[in-house]
Structure formats: C-alpha cells, structure tokens
Design an enzyme around this catalytic site. Sequence first.
Site, PDB file in Angstrom:
ATOM      1  N   GLY A  30     -57.169 -63.841  25.056  1.00 31.46           N
ATOM      2  CA  GLY A  30     -57.616 -64.786  24.024  1.00 31.46           C
ATOM      3  C   GLY A  30     -57.489 -64.213  22.633  1.00 31.46           C
ATOM      4  O   GLY A  30     -57.095 -63.060  22.439  1.00 31.46           O
ATOM      5  N   SER A  41     -47.921 -86.525  31.849  1.00 30.12           N
ATOM      6  CA  SER A  41     -48.637 -85.836  32.942  1.00 30.12           C
ATOM      7  C   SER A  41     -48.249 -86.309  34.331  1.00 30.12           C
ATOM      8  O   SER A  41     -49.050 -86.261  35.252  1.00 30.12           O
ATOM      9  CB  SER A  41     -50.158 -85.967  32.799  1.00 30.12           C
ATOM     10  OG  SER A  41     -50.564 -85.511  31.553  1.00 30.12           O
ATOM     11  N   GLU A  45     -49.783 -61.960  34.787  1.00 31.37           N
ATOM     12  CA  GLU A  45     -49.737 -63.324  35.354  1.00 31.37           C
ATOM     13  C   GLU A  45     -48.386 -64.005  35.140  1.00 31.37           C
ATOM     14  O   GLU A  45     -47.982 -64.839  35.942  1.00 31.37           O
ATOM     15  CB  GLU A  45     -50.873 -64.186  34.780  1.00 31.37           C
ATOM     16  CG  GLU A  45     -50.775 -64.583  33.305  1.00 31.37           C
ATOM     17  CD  GLU A  45     -51.365 -63.554  32.346  1.00 31.37           C
ATOM     18  OE1 GLU A  45     -51.454 -62.369  32.733  1.00 31.37           O
ATOM     19  OE2 GLU A  45     -51.697 -63.924  31.202  1.00 31.37           O
ATOM     20  N   HIS A  57     -49.585 -58.930  30.238  1.00 33.91           N
ATOM     21  CA  HIS A  57     -49.920 -60.169  30.966  1.00 33.91           C
ATOM     22  C   HIS A  57     -49.195 -60.205  32.306  1.00 33.91           C
ATOM     23  O   HIS A  57     -48.104 -60.785  32.397  1.00 33.91           O
ATOM     24  CB  HIS A  57     -49.505 -61.391  30.142  1.00 33.91           C
ATOM     25  CG  HIS A  57     -50.332 -61.602  28.926  1.00 33.91           C
ATOM     26  ND1 HIS A  57     -51.391 -62.482  28.887  1.00 33.91           N
ATOM     27  CD2 HIS A  57     -50.274 -61.031  27.708  1.00 33.91           C
ATOM     28  CE1 HIS A  57     -51.945 -62.449  27.691  1.00 33.91           C
ATOM     29  NE2 HIS A  57     -51.281 -61.572  26.954  1.00 33.91           N
ATOM     30  N   LYS A 109     -43.830-103.091  37.765  1.00 30.33           N
ATOM     31  CA  LYS A 109     -43.526-103.542  36.397  1.00 30.33           C
ATOM     32  C   LYS A 109     -43.453-102.400  35.365  1.00 30.33           C
ATOM     33  O   LYS A 109     -42.496-102.342  34.575  1.00 30.33           O
ATOM     34  CB  LYS A 109     -44.538-104.608  35.961  1.00 30.33           C
ATOM     35  CG  LYS A 109     -44.113-105.408  34.742  1.00 30.33           C
ATOM     36  CD  LYS A 109     -43.010-106.406  35.016  1.00 30.33           C
ATOM     37  CE  LYS A 109     -43.587-107.693  35.577  1.00 30.33           C
ATOM     38  NZ  LYS A 109     -42.549-108.615  36.055  1.00 30.33           N
ATOM     39  N   CYS A 115     -55.344 -58.348  28.723  1.00 27.73           N
ATOM     40  CA  CYS A 115     -55.130 -58.342  27.272  1.00 27.73           C
ATOM     41  C   CYS A 115     -56.464 -58.276  26.532  1.00 27.73           C
ATOM     42  O   CYS A 115     -57.089 -57.223  26.521  1.00 27.73           O
ATOM     43  CB  CYS A 115     -54.266 -59.536  26.863  1.00 27.73           C
ATOM     44  SG  CYS A 115     -53.321 -59.170  25.364  1.00 27.73           S
ATOM     45  N   ILE A 154     -41.181 -92.327  19.705  1.00 29.67           N
ATOM     46  CA  ILE A 154     -40.227 -92.302  18.585  1.00 29.67           C
ATOM     47  C   ILE A 154     -39.514 -90.949  18.533  1.00 29.67           C
ATOM     48  O   ILE A 154     -38.308 -90.855  18.383  1.00 29.67           O
ATOM     49  CB  ILE A 154     -40.955 -92.587  17.256  1.00 29.67           C
ATOM     50  CG1 ILE A 154     -41.430 -94.035  17.254  1.00 29.67           C
ATOM     51  CG2 ILE A 154     -40.042 -92.300  16.056  1.00 29.67           C
ATOM     52  CD1 ILE A 154     -42.252 -94.422  16.045  1.00 29.67           C
ATOM     53  N   GLU A 155     -40.297 -89.896  18.720  1.00 28.81           N
ATOM     54  CA  GLU A 155     -39.729 -88.551  18.548  1.00 28.81           C
ATOM     55  C   GLU A 155     -38.732 -88.171  19.652  1.00 28.81           C
ATOM     56  O   GLU A 155     -37.981 -87.211  19.506  1.00 28.81           O
ATOM     57  CB  GLU A 155     -40.853 -87.521  18.450  1.00 28.81           C
ATOM     58  CG  GLU A 155     -41.812 -87.568  19.616  1.00 28.81           C
ATOM     59  CD  GLU A 155     -43.062 -86.720  19.385  1.00 28.81           C
ATOM     60  OE1 GLU A 155     -43.375 -86.425  18.225  1.00 28.81           O
ATOM     61  OE2 GLU A 155     -43.681 -86.349  20.388  1.00 28.81           O
TER      62      GLU A 155
HETATM   63  N1  GLN Z   1     -56.271 -61.134  20.385  1.00 27.91           N
HETATM   64  C1  GLN Z   1     -55.810 -59.962  21.006  1.00 27.91           C
HETATM   65  C2  GLN Z   1     -54.614 -59.351  20.291  1.00 27.91           C
HETATM   66  O1  GLN Z   1     -53.979 -59.994  19.496  1.00 27.91           O
HETATM   67  C3  GLN Z   1     -55.476 -60.204  22.466  1.00 27.91           C
HETATM   68  C4  GLN Z   1     -54.357 -61.171  22.676  1.00 27.91           C
HETATM   69  C5  GLN Z   1     -54.296 -61.705  24.087  1.00 27.91           C
HETATM   70  O2  GLN Z   1     -55.261 -61.646  24.832  1.00 27.91           O
HETATM   71  N2  GLN Z   1     -53.186 -62.281  24.435  1.00 27.91           N
HETATM   72  O3  GLN Z   1     -54.274 -58.227  20.495  1.00 27.91           O
END
Ligand code: GLN
Length: 576
Positions: free
Chosen positions: A382, A41, A537, A535, A217, A409, A176-177
């Site tokens: 979501g 971060s 954004e 989307h 350090k 979405c 490690i990875e």
């Molecule tokens: N869950 C919803 C779908 O699969 C919306 C997906 C999202 O918001 N990215 O269509």
Amino acid sequence: MFDLNSFLHSYFIGKKQAAHWSSKQSVMTKYIFVTGGVTSSLGKGIIAASLAKLLQARGFTTTIQKFDPYINVDPGTLNPYEHGECYVTEDGAETDLDLGHYERFLNTHTSQANNVTTGRIYQHVINKEREGAYLGKTVQVIPHITDEIKRRMLLLGEHNQYDIVITELGGTVGDIESLPYIEAVRQLKWEMGNENCLVVHLTLIPYLKAAKELKTKPTQHSVKMMSEHGLLPDVLVCRTEEPLYKDLKRKIALFCNVTQDAVIEALDADTIYGVPLEMMRERLDVICLEKLQMPMGKEPDMVKWKEFLNKLRYPKSKVTIGLIGKYVELQDAYKSILEALIHAGAMNECKVEVRNIHSEYLTKDDAKEKLHNVDAILVAPGFGSRGIEGKIDAIRYARVNKMPFFGICLGMQMACVEFARNVLNMPKAHSTEMDPDTDQGVICMMEEQKTITQKGGTMRLGSYDCAITEGSIAAAVYGSTNITERHRHRYEFNNTYLEAFENAGFKPVGKNPDTDLVEIVELKDHPFYVGVQFHPEYKSTVESPHPLFVAFIKAAKDAQEQRNATAKRTFEKSNA
Ligand code: GLN
C-alpha cells in the site's frame, strides 16, 4: 458515421495492406478481438484468457493484449478504488489487472506492449505532431489516432512470433471513448479479411425472474450498436445464469447475424478457473479456429489444469488467512494476492478462506479479538498513512504470538518499523513516507528517487535479482539462492540500522546483489515470519503457484494443527 477523409485513407492504405496480407497468408499472425456489450464486469478478461489458454493447449503460440480507453498514460496513477489493482510486468510496466489474468492462465509473461491506453496513443501522436511528423496536415482522430491504434494492435504479431494475438478492448460498446477502437477494428477487418481478423463479442442474456424468461433484447441492441459503426461480431459469448436452449440460440444467431454454432453459452461459474473448460465444452476454440481458417492443432492438453481444478474444488482441509489492508472491502484491490492464495491453497489441497481485516479499524486493544482465530496473517502492500498503525499492531500480534506472518512490500516495511519500535527501543521509528521528519527512518527514500517529482513511472519497478542466504526459510522455499522478483515501490530498508536489527534476530536474508538493498527479512525463532520488499503475487500462476505463498499456506495449516492439538490437550487435562 461516414467520413470521406477516413474512407479514402482506409481505402488506399487498405489496398496496400490487403496485398500485403495475401502475400503473407500462410505464415501470418491471426487476430482475435474481444469486445463487450450491455454492461461492464461481464468478464471479458477471463473469456479472452480462457480462449487463449485453449488455443495454447492446442499448441498455438498466443498472447493477449488489453486496450484501455482512458486517458491516463498507464494505470499506475489510478487508486485501487478507481480501477482495482495495478499489475506489474517483468519489464516494469504498470498495467491493467487483466494482464494478471492473462499471465495466471497462460503461464507466460506479458510486457508494456500488452497494455495500451488512450492516453498512451494520444501521447505518441501528439509527440509526433510536435516533432513535425505530420507537417501541413490537420491531425485528427480519424485517421491519425485510429492509425496509431491499428499500429499498436498489430505490433505484437509483427514478427510472426505468435500464431494468434488476442486483443481485449476495455469498456463497453456504445461508450463514446470506445469509438476509435471499434473503428480501428472495423478497418483492420476490412483490410485483413474475416479469415484473419475475428471479433468475439461478450454479452449478457439476463434472466427475468418475474417472467421466468431469458431476454435477448439487450444483446440485440448491443450488436446493433456495433453494426451502426460498421462492425459485426463473428462469435457471441453470452453470459447467462440459466442455460441457453436451442431455439434461443437460434434466435440470437438470427437477429445478431452470426452463425448458429457461434452463439456460445457462458454460464456463471463457481470459479474463474472453471471457465476455460466451460469454453472448451462450448467449442469456442474450435469455432474461432474454423472461422480463422486455421488447422485445429492437437487435442487441447488440459491435464495440469484439470488437476489444479480438482484440488481447488475438493479440498481436504481449510485455513483462515487474515488479510490486513486498507482496501479490503474492494474485491479487485488485492486481486493478485487473492489469486496467489487460491493457487497456493490448491497446491496444499486446502481451502483458503480470506478474512478481510481493515487496518484502519484495527488497534492494539482489539488486535487479539480480531486475530486470535485466524491461522495466519498477510499484511498487504500500500501507499500513504491511512491504516498504517493497524498494520503495525497486527504484525506485533503475529510476532509475539508466533503466528505465521507474510508481509508484502509495505507489509514488510511495517514489520521493520514494528520491530524497531517494540524490540529495538526506537519509539519514533517509521518510514519517511509516513513521517518525513523522523530521525529514526528505518525505511527511507532511495537516493535516486529523491530527485523525481513527476508521479507515474517513478518507482523501482519490474524484475530485480535477489540473492538469498543459505539456511533461511526463503532459500528452502525457493529451492534456490538466486531469484528474481517484481517490484513497485519508492522506499527501502535503511541499511544504517542493519546491524542493530540483525543482532536482535531480525535477519535480512535476501539482498539485491548489485545495490545491497534488503529484499527479504525473516525473524529468528518464529515458525514463519517472512517480509518481502517485492511482490511475489504477480508471478503466481495456475501451473506455477508461487513457492512463498505455498509455504505460507502450509505454515498456516501447521499452525492450525498445533493450535488444535494444544486445545485438545488442555481439554483432556481439564477433564482428567
Ligand atoms: N509505499 C511503499 C513504497 O513506496 C510501499 C509500496 C507498496 O507496498 N507497493 O515503498
């Protein structure tokens, strides 16, 4: 960690490579690797993006890629609590959120090739092993995995399309990875020479309040750890809360074996967008170019960037946006949305305060209490049922009270569900994602997705065309009726119900021209009610803020002004 096998392999391949590099020297792509030490971060992504921005502003063609040391083939299957937002590129790759920073800073597109995970590397090597490509050989981390890492590291520079390729290594030195990645960079540096391959190490110089001292350090230790694996940094970028004084820089340089001018101070910034200018002041770009024995290019052209920063730092007004989602307590879960709001705020010379409203705890009864004093709401994307009814209640509040609403979405899908339930009299309306048995599935699974059982990469992903109806808000905002936007979803508006929605004033104003899938919805007689299946954004950048976000913030400003005017009139009336 001496391994004879690896040594012999690198030696002979290296000899060949070295000849190859020297013959191509004049036109060859140069490589900068950004590693991180002490702690995660620290903002490797922002440093990598800032350096790339400065090099781009000097006229160099540059791109950034990220190597992530986890075993997931891509971050698409990681939930936001684990890894923040999943960023989607034009070509539909589900990638690390740092790629979002790269695009926002550079205003150029990235692709699947810009994000590689350990999972993808192993998948490739194992597939080759199954095909018999290594017949008779023992397939090992060194050289087979490291070779594949190296191949991918060089891939973007293969056709000399870029002057400089910057590679950010995920994780922290000492994990490690991360070891095969460090080893791969070590080999590349040996094969290509320091003038073609540079390591910028981002580290932390903590300030101990009790001792009133900056401490070097941890940085010394992280460089030492890297050197144990045969890799030495060329440039150190030191995150710090306090300025680094000259003697301290000298001490860091001495003990970490870098030149004194290569100790760069990276003071905590008020905004990530201030970092490129800070790095310019510290001459990070100049030092990298010098070490790569490259010409300096032109003086960096950061005029547009500075204009943006000024607007961001000195806003003339303020709006409050209610962000309705189920991961709102998590900074990184809605990263691109938050950044797009910042870009749009600056365009409107307006500070955007985001009020996080957890959809899981929002109900019809407290919607007014929670939403009456925000200027507009944005309902987030979501997956799954958690917090879904809260989203629907919030959308209802915005629709009824004519509050600006922007649904992205899942936010758009729930706008359709809300409208069906409360206006079209369809009490069981839902998305079949949440209620697979409903006979009022206004949002449902696309046919071609139904047969796919494997998770990961099974969605409608990436850029698709959208045709917009003339006269809609969207057409005015985009200034065009043909656009493309990025997608990440499985479910769609169910066109069986289209007529009923349209007749009631709920308009599908954007559609995919090939499939007729609904992409944008708007509501009649509402100042700003826009739902989008895609989307937007992901495409907002500092130099090209997304028009829908810009219009949304403008609508929030207008709504606030109107509310203030109404309140003033009411006050004057009651005092008359
Ligand atoms: N869950 C919803 C779908 O699969 C919306 C997906 C999202 O918001 N990215 O269509």
